[in-house]
Design a protein around this motif. Structure first.
Motif, mmCIF file in Angstrom:
data_model
loop_
_atom_site.group_PDB
_atom_site.id
_atom_site.type_symbol
_atom_site.label_atom_id
_atom_site.label_comp_id
_atom_site.label_asym_id
_atom_site.label_seq_id
_atom_site.Cartn_x
_atom_site.Cartn_y
_atom_site.Cartn_z
ATOM 1 N N THR A 59 0.846 -1.191 0.000
ATOM 2 C CA THR A 59 0.000 0.000 0.000
ATOM 3 C C THR A 59 0.884 1.245 0.000
ATOM 4 N N ARG A 60 0.244 2.389 0.070
ATOM 5 C CA ARG A 60 0.958 3.670 0.214
ATOM 6 C C ARG A 60 0.872 4.173 1.649
ATOM 7 N N ASN A 61 0.343 3.369 2.549
ATOM 8 C CA ASN A 61 0.188 3.769 3.944
ATOM 9 C C ASN A 61 1.431 3.379 4.734
ATOM 10 N N LYS A 62 2.278 4.350 4.975
ATOM 11 C CA LYS A 62 3.527 4.092 5.691
ATOM 12 C C LYS A 62 3.366 4.359 7.186
ATOM 13 N N LYS A 63 4.029 3.524 7.975
ATOM 14 C CA LYS A 63 4.058 3.730 9.422
ATOM 15 C C LYS A 63 5.411 3.236 9.932
ATOM 16 N N ILE A 64 5.728 3.592 11.158
ATOM 17 C CA ILE A 64 7.000 3.156 11.744
ATOM 18 C C ILE A 64 6.999 1.636 11.854
ATOM 19 N N LYS A 65 8.043 1.029 11.298
ATOM 20 C CA LYS A 65 8.149 -0.430 11.278
ATOM 21 C C LYS A 65 9.544 -0.833 11.740
ATOM 22 N N LYS A 66 9.627 -1.927 12.477
ATOM 23 C CA LYS A 66 10.918 -2.481 12.868
ATOM 24 C C LYS A 66 11.381 -3.407 11.751
ATOM 25 N N VAL A 67 12.556 -3.116 11.191
ATOM 26 C CA VAL A 67 13.122 -3.883 10.092
ATOM 27 C C VAL A 67 14.424 -4.528 10.572
ATOM 28 N N LYS A 68 14.568 -5.827 10.333
ATOM 29 C CA LYS A 68 15.790 -6.520 10.744
ATOM 30 C C LYS A 68 16.989 -5.996 9.957
ATOM 31 N N THR A 69 18.106 -5.854 10.636
ATOM 32 C CA THR A 69 19.347 -5.426 9.990
ATOM 33 C C THR A 69 20.489 -6.356 10.395
ATOM 34 N N VAL A 70 21.493 -6.399 9.535
ATOM 35 C CA VAL A 70 22.756 -7.071 9.848
ATOM 36 C C VAL A 70 23.834 -6.018 9.650
ATOM 37 N N VAL A 71 24.702 -5.850 10.654
ATOM 38 C CA VAL A 71 25.671 -4.750 10.640
ATOM 39 C C VAL A 71 27.100 -5.275 10.701
#
Length: 201
Positions: A59-71
């Motif tokens: 969708t075009r409805n954006k909200k704060i989301k937790k996204v997994k990262t590897v650093v």
């Protein structure tokens, strides 16, 4: 990380049976192209993305989301990868100059720009298999921590039927991040292959 992001939604349950030849299989040859030059034209082109499902449920409805990262991080650089989005190198931060080397988008907003539809801008995208943005650009990849300086993303690409991996290496004190893509054809057949890295500055 936390970022403004649109939900990917569910894959489309309808199979991809439309004619996509104009994108992935169509081409024209003029008399200026010799037989030798045109020998491989059209080889490896596709008419469908099956067995993949189209990713158009976003969708075009954006909200704060937790996204997994590897650093990976050392004294000079900080490299942030997104394992849920094709192993994309999302951010490469130069500590000495206190700035991003890549364009790091402030949002994740899919749009219709890839082989399976969903694609988003920013970072470094690793594209394999066929012409266009890879089928796995918005899909999870397996991730393995080799050691404190090395990580590896890997997956099986189902159109070409090959295994591929992206190994990232950031040695201590290094001012360079090393990336090594690897494509493994374990069959007896010759496979036509297309590879490109899409880098956003």
């Amino acid at each position: 990380m936390e970022i403004m992001a649109a939900d990917m939604g569910k894959p489309n349950p309808l199979p991809d049976i439309k004619n996509v030849q104009y994108i992935h299989a169509g081409f024209e040859v003029t008399e200026n192209v010799s037989a030798e030059e045109s020998k491989y034209l059209g080889k490896g082109m596709i008419n469908t993305v099956l067995p993949y499902m189209i990713q158009d449920g976003y969708t075009r409805n954006k909200k704060i989301k937790k996204v997994k990262t590897v650093v990976l991080e050392n004294e000079h650089l900080k490299a942030v990868f997104l394992p849920e989005y094709g192993g994309r190198l999302w951010q490469l931060f130069d500590k000495k100059n206190n700035r991003d080397i890549l364009y790091t988008n402030s949002v994740i907003q899919p749009c219709n720009f890839a082989i399976l539809n969903a694609w988003f801008s920013g970072g470094v995208e690793f594209n394999i298999g066929i012409k266009g943005h890879t089928p796995l650009t918005c899909s999870p990849m397996f991730c393995e921590k080799i050691d404190e300086e090395t990580i590896k993303f890997f997956e099986f690409e189902r159109i070409r039927k090959v295994s591929y991996s992206i190994t990232a290496y950031l040695p201590k004190n290094s001012e360079t991040l090393y990336i090594r893509p690897r494509i493994e054809n374990t069959s007896e057949k010759q496979i036509y292959m297309y590879w490109w890295s899409n880098i956003a500055f």
